[in-house]
Design a protein around this motif. Sequence first.
Motif, PDB file in Angstrom:
ATOM      1  N   SER A 145       0.834  -1.218   0.000  1.00  0.00           N
ATOM      2  CA  SER A 145       0.000   0.000   0.000  1.00  0.00           C
ATOM      3  C   SER A 145       0.865   1.263   0.000  1.00  0.00           C
ATOM      4  O   SER A 145       0.451   2.286   0.531  1.00  0.00           O
ATOM      5  CB  SER A 145      -0.899  -0.001   1.247  1.00  0.00           C
ATOM      6  N   THR A 205      -3.547  -0.808  -4.043  1.00  0.00           N
ATOM      7  CA  THR A 205      -3.870  -1.549  -2.823  1.00  0.00           C
ATOM      8  C   THR A 205      -3.803  -3.015  -3.221  1.00  0.00           C
ATOM      9  O   THR A 205      -4.516  -3.431  -4.126  1.00  0.00           O
ATOM     10  CB  THR A 205      -5.301  -1.225  -2.339  1.00  0.00           C
ATOM     11  N   GLN A 248      -5.754   2.711  -8.178  1.00  0.00           N
ATOM     12  CA  GLN A 248      -6.444   3.982  -7.900  1.00  0.00           C
ATOM     13  C   GLN A 248      -6.308   4.960  -9.060  1.00  0.00           C
ATOM     14  O   GLN A 248      -6.489   6.163  -8.868  1.00  0.00           O
ATOM     15  CB  GLN A 248      -5.856   4.613  -6.623  1.00  0.00           C
ATOM     16  N   HIS A 285      -6.733   3.437   0.308  1.00  0.00           N
ATOM     17  CA  HIS A 285      -6.180   2.221   0.919  1.00  0.00           C
ATOM     18  C   HIS A 285      -7.002   1.821   2.139  1.00  0.00           C
ATOM     19  O   HIS A 285      -7.313   0.643   2.333  1.00  0.00           O
ATOM     20  CB  HIS A 285      -4.725   2.440   1.366  1.00  0.00           C
ATOM     21  N   SER A 286      -7.356   2.791   2.986  1.00  0.00           N
ATOM     22  CA  SER A 286      -8.037   2.435   4.232  1.00  0.00           C
ATOM     23  C   SER A 286      -9.435   1.904   3.962  1.00  0.00           C
ATOM     24  O   SER A 286      -9.944   1.074   4.705  1.00  0.00           O
ATOM     25  CB  SER A 286      -8.043   3.613   5.213  1.00  0.00           C
ATOM     26  N   ARG A 331     -10.245   0.186   1.122  1.00  0.00           N
ATOM     27  CA  ARG A 331     -10.236  -1.033   0.292  1.00  0.00           C
ATOM     28  C   ARG A 331      -9.451  -2.200   0.855  1.00  0.00           C
ATOM     29  O   ARG A 331      -9.709  -3.351   0.494  1.00  0.00           O
ATOM     30  CB  ARG A 331      -9.636  -0.709  -1.078  1.00  0.00           C
ATOM     31  N   LEU A 332      -8.440  -1.911   1.678  1.00  0.00           N
ATOM     32  CA  LEU A 332      -7.478  -2.974   1.980  1.00  0.00           C
ATOM     33  C   LEU A 332      -8.108  -4.173   2.699  1.00  0.00           C
ATOM     34  O   LEU A 332      -7.881  -5.317   2.289  1.00  0.00           O
ATOM     35  CB  LEU A 332      -6.307  -2.407   2.801  1.00  0.00           C
ATOM     36  N   GLY A 346      -0.334   5.850   3.209  1.00  0.00           N
ATOM     37  CA  GLY A 346      -0.648   4.529   2.663  1.00  0.00           C
ATOM     38  C   GLY A 346       0.140   3.438   3.351  1.00  0.00           C
ATOM     39  O   GLY A 346      -0.397   2.375   3.677  1.00  0.00           O
ATOM     40  N   GLY A 393      -1.335  -0.013   5.493  1.00  0.00           N
ATOM     41  CA  GLY A 393      -0.961  -1.410   5.250  1.00  0.00           C
ATOM     42  C   GLY A 393      -0.273  -2.038   6.446  1.00  0.00           C
ATOM     43  O   GLY A 393      -0.573  -3.181   6.832  1.00  0.00           O
TER      44      GLY A 393
END
Length: 342
Positions: free
Chosen positions: A9, A14, A33, A52-53, A55-56, A88, A92
């Motif tokens: 990330s 992601t 993205q 990222h937050s 989808r991860l 990011g 992760g």
Amino acid sequence: MGLVLGIESSCDETAAALVTSDRRILAQRIASQDDEHRPYGGVVPEIAARAHSERLTPLIAATLADAGLGLDAVDAIAATAGPGLIGGVMVGLVTAKALALAAHKPLIAINHLEGHALSPRLADPELQFPYLLLLVSGGHCQILMVEGVGRYRRLATTIDDALGEAFDKTAKILGLGYPGGPAVERLARAGNAKAVALPRPLLGTAEPHFSFAGLKSAVLRAKQTALHADADIAAAFQQAAIDCVIDRSRRALQSADMPTALVVAGGVAANQAMRRALEALAGEFGLPFVAPPLALCTDNAAMIAWAGIERLGQNDPLDCAARPRWPLDPDAAPARGAGVKA
Ligand code: KG4
Ligand code: ZN
């Protein structure tokens, strides 16, 4: 047999992947993205961190589901801990820490550059240390002797822009949008590289360092004259960049102890014209040329999981830090020049 969950990330992808010690990628997912950043012509760190937050976690769940496995099946959780856009990286790494804590698994904090550097060994079981690595991505442009896991000797770096950055800026100048590298390569196929005279910065200098800022400015001037077709500018830029890469890599090969192979990794390694030129250079030195498949060149989590496989047995503390900068070779002397990048 070992099995590692990898998480990536650090920029605008992601990604999660499950990789085994016998080099099988059991599952991998990447959420790009590109659409979010395209309106801005480059990656916006705040937007990247938020994406990222969101989808991860579901992406990790989907990756495990793809393989039909639960977290109990993995031997460790490996995540990029730097270098990269810090928001990011934190998403992760914190996610990996939480999973490691909840599932009672070791945490392995991975240097993103090591992920790129070792990715050719995931693709090619024959590849032995030491190999000479050209690491060319959006943020980095280095020549490294990869002597072992965690043992990297930096022979060269860029004194200004990274090579991928130069491709992206050229794309912006030519109005090709984001991400730029693949678009420049496509347009260059239709152009005549000889139609536009562009500089080859640092060509022939003793140390094999890189510089691309002057080349980018020359591209801008060529565009502003309105005398040249965009395809010719793209082709001339790509050829100038390749000439620099080949000259600098040849210099490194001449000065280094002979490696087992010439290897290229990082996003720009997806460039087919550059691969062909590097393959010919390897041939000059009687070396095999190794380049990972395209999907392993640009940012992905399989390379992070693989670096975790190479580091199985390591268990990083849950308070280990996310690092915006993290050189592979902390002892390397800085390169000459104004805007020095690691
Ligand atoms: O490794 P990567 O996915 O992300 C970083 O860690 O930076 O590399 C992305 C970079 C971008 O600058 C992109 O324009 C470049 O790799 N790139 C290419 C090609 N595909 C991606 N550059 C030239 N030719 C390509 N085909
Ligand atoms: Zn990368």
